[in-house]
Design a protein around this motif. Sequence first.
Motif, PDB file in Angstrom:
ATOM      1  N   UNK A 299      -6.327  -8.833   8.249  1.00  0.00           N
ATOM      2  CA  UNK A 299      -5.531 -10.012   7.918  1.00  0.00           C
ATOM      3  C   UNK A 299      -6.471 -11.139   7.498  1.00  0.00           C
ATOM      4  N   UNK A 300      -6.580 -11.343   6.197  1.00  0.00           N
ATOM      5  CA  UNK A 300      -7.418 -12.419   5.676  1.00  0.00           C
ATOM      6  C   UNK A 300      -6.901 -12.786   4.292  1.00  0.00           C
ATOM      7  N   UNK A 301      -6.910 -14.076   3.975  1.00  0.00           N
ATOM      8  CA  UNK A 301      -6.475 -14.528   2.656  1.00  0.00           C
ATOM      9  C   UNK A 301      -7.673 -14.644   1.732  1.00  0.00           C
ATOM     10  N   UNK A 302      -7.490 -14.187   0.502  1.00  0.00           N
ATOM     11  CA  UNK A 302      -8.521 -14.265  -0.531  1.00  0.00           C
ATOM     12  C   UNK A 302      -8.004 -15.107  -1.688  1.00  0.00           C
ATOM     13  N   UNK A 303      -8.885 -15.333  -2.673  1.00  0.00           N
ATOM     14  CA  UNK A 303      -8.443 -16.029  -3.878  1.00  0.00           C
ATOM     15  C   UNK A 303      -7.279 -15.261  -4.505  1.00  0.00           C
ATOM     16  N   UNK A 304      -6.337 -15.990  -5.073  1.00  0.00           N
ATOM     17  CA  UNK A 304      -5.100 -15.372  -5.566  1.00  0.00           C
ATOM     18  C   UNK A 304      -5.388 -14.272  -6.582  1.00  0.00           C
ATOM     19  N   UNK A 305      -6.343 -14.521  -7.524  1.00  0.00           N
ATOM     20  CA  UNK A 305      -6.578 -13.519  -8.566  1.00  0.00           C
ATOM     21  C   UNK A 305      -7.198 -12.242  -7.990  1.00  0.00           C
ATOM     22  N   UNK A 306      -7.960 -12.367  -6.884  1.00  0.00           N
ATOM     23  CA  UNK A 306      -8.536 -11.176  -6.255  1.00  0.00           C
ATOM     24  C   UNK A 306      -7.465 -10.409  -5.498  1.00  0.00           C
ATOM     25  N   UNK A 307      -6.583 -11.125  -4.790  1.00  0.00           N
ATOM     26  CA  UNK A 307      -5.479 -10.449  -4.099  1.00  0.00           C
ATOM     27  C   UNK A 307      -4.594  -9.688  -5.087  1.00  0.00           C
ATOM     28  N   UNK A 308      -4.304 -10.311  -6.209  1.00  0.00           N
ATOM     29  CA  UNK A 308      -3.469  -9.654  -7.208  1.00  0.00           C
ATOM     30  C   UNK A 308      -4.148  -8.403  -7.753  1.00  0.00           C
ATOM     31  N   UNK A 309      -5.468  -8.506  -8.042  1.00  0.00           N
ATOM     32  CA  UNK A 309      -6.196  -7.353  -8.579  1.00  0.00           C
ATOM     33  C   UNK A 309      -6.187  -6.196  -7.582  1.00  0.00           C
ATOM     34  N   UNK A 310      -6.463  -6.477  -6.315  1.00  0.00           N
ATOM     35  CA  UNK A 310      -6.484  -5.415  -5.306  1.00  0.00           C
ATOM     36  C   UNK A 310      -5.092  -4.832  -5.086  1.00  0.00           C
ATOM     37  N   UNK A 311      -4.076  -5.661  -5.103  1.00  0.00           N
ATOM     38  CA  UNK A 311      -2.711  -5.156  -4.936  1.00  0.00           C
ATOM     39  C   UNK A 311      -2.346  -4.225  -6.083  1.00  0.00           C
ATOM     40  N   UNK A 312      -2.691  -4.624  -7.311  1.00  0.00           N
ATOM     41  CA  UNK A 312      -2.373  -3.786  -8.459  1.00  0.00           C
ATOM     42  C   UNK A 312      -3.149  -2.472  -8.417  1.00  0.00           C
ATOM     43  N   UNK A 313      -4.387  -2.520  -7.968  1.00  0.00           N
ATOM     44  CA  UNK A 313      -5.172  -1.282  -7.841  1.00  0.00           C
ATOM     45  C   UNK A 313      -4.519  -0.348  -6.821  1.00  0.00           C
ATOM     46  N   UNK A 314      -4.108  -0.908  -5.670  1.00  0.00           N
ATOM     47  CA  UNK A 314      -3.436  -0.084  -4.646  1.00  0.00           C
ATOM     48  C   UNK A 314      -2.134   0.492  -5.196  1.00  0.00           C
ATOM     49  N   UNK A 315      -1.394  -0.321  -5.914  1.00  0.00           N
ATOM     50  CA  UNK A 315      -0.119   0.117  -6.485  1.00  0.00           C
ATOM     51  C   UNK A 315      -0.332   1.289  -7.444  1.00  0.00           C
ATOM     52  N   UNK A 316      -1.281   1.163  -8.339  1.00  0.00           N
ATOM     53  CA  UNK A 316      -1.568   2.216  -9.314  1.00  0.00           C
ATOM     54  C   UNK A 316      -2.087   3.470  -8.629  1.00  0.00           C
ATOM     55  N   UNK A 317      -2.963   3.267  -7.638  1.00  0.00           N
ATOM     56  CA  UNK A 317      -3.556   4.415  -6.952  1.00  0.00           C
ATOM     57  C   UNK A 317      -2.493   5.210  -6.197  1.00  0.00           C
ATOM     58  N   UNK A 318      -1.605   4.541  -5.485  1.00  0.00           N
ATOM     59  CA  UNK A 318      -0.571   5.244  -4.710  1.00  0.00           C
ATOM     60  C   UNK A 318       0.422   5.946  -5.640  1.00  0.00           C
TER      61      UNK A 318
END
Length: 406
Positions: A299-318
């Motif tokens: 549980x940690x907040x990151x810069x918005x553009x980094x959170x979005x990039x990681x979320x999209x990577x997880x979405x594509x990977x799954x």
Amino acid sequence: MVRAAERAQAVRDLVEADRELALLRELIQAASNGPEVEPLAAAAARMITDATGTDVCFVHVLDDSDRSLTLAGATPPFDREVGRVRLPLGSGISGWVARHRKPVVIVENKESDHRYLAIDSLSDAGFTSLVSVPMETDPGGLVGELTVHTVERREFSARDVELLSVIGRLIAGALHQARLHRQLVGRERAHENFVEQVIEAQEIERRRLAGDIHDGISQRLITLSYRLDAAARAVSEDSVEASVQLAAARELVDLTLQEARAAIGGLRPPVLDDLGLAGGLASLARSIPQLRLEVDLTEIRLAEHIELALYRIAQECLQNVVKHAGATMARMTFSVQDDDAQLEITDDGVGFDAVEHPLGADETRGYGLLSMSERAELVGGRLNIRSRPGSGTTVTATIPLPPTRD
């Protein structure tokens, strides 16, 4: 008498040499303290006035356009003007020295010199004599210039000018490195801002598409569903074929509506705004019932553009895991260590030869992995894929976190 005078001069020369050596040591120490232009210029200005017995020193550094000088260091009370005073190259005595790369000595009446330019914020009416010398690196590159002033009239000797020139050459190298460091930091920040703007533009476009689908296609599908229900009720019981066709149409509408809603959720994950990356990843994991998915999320907040990039990577990977891996179980971890954010997804699927096919075993999987790799690189990170046939696949995205800025 002659020998006594010679011995006295030798002693004076020795004292001067020791003083100059001590000054050089101080300048070297200041240069080694850090790669910042202003602190180095300020330290140099202070040391120069002490070493030369002058009253004030100004250090001007060439700006990144190579067309003007900026006051980078000065002794009090003029240090408050650092960064505020700019001179076009060739303007004033300092600008003339920098452009022509020649020293200037003025003993008195500097106002009568055709090169003199009065600067209100650096009012120096109380100063009489000055020496200005260029600062150049060994290959001949101009870095800036430095000027010393005295209140009392002073006949600066050739040795004084040479000492200041030596000091100028010495700190020029350090200031040049500091300028390069500043330019590099500026470019990195510009790149970071560009990346943020690109990702923000992508998300804005995704929001627009999600809104268009919701307000247009989804609403029409819902209306069509109502009309199909009404038509089914209006058809007589004897019209078996019509009832079958209407039921099939209704089923198709429901399926299309589900896909439209899934597309809306994929285009814009509002859960990131509400719960952050960890909450968003957990929600993403719950939305995939086809997999038994274990999660371990920091549980940690990151810069918005980094959170979005990681979320999209997880979405594509799954999505890849569900469509191509043939997996029954997967594990997703997210952590932050040593100024790096790391997302890792491991599955127990069929795997592939990651050496022979680094981006996947077929065209569809390859596109997905390429998309993830590009997303990671866009924010300065990297994507690592480990897989063997029959041994599942591990995808790791590592994103360096930018330093905290005011």
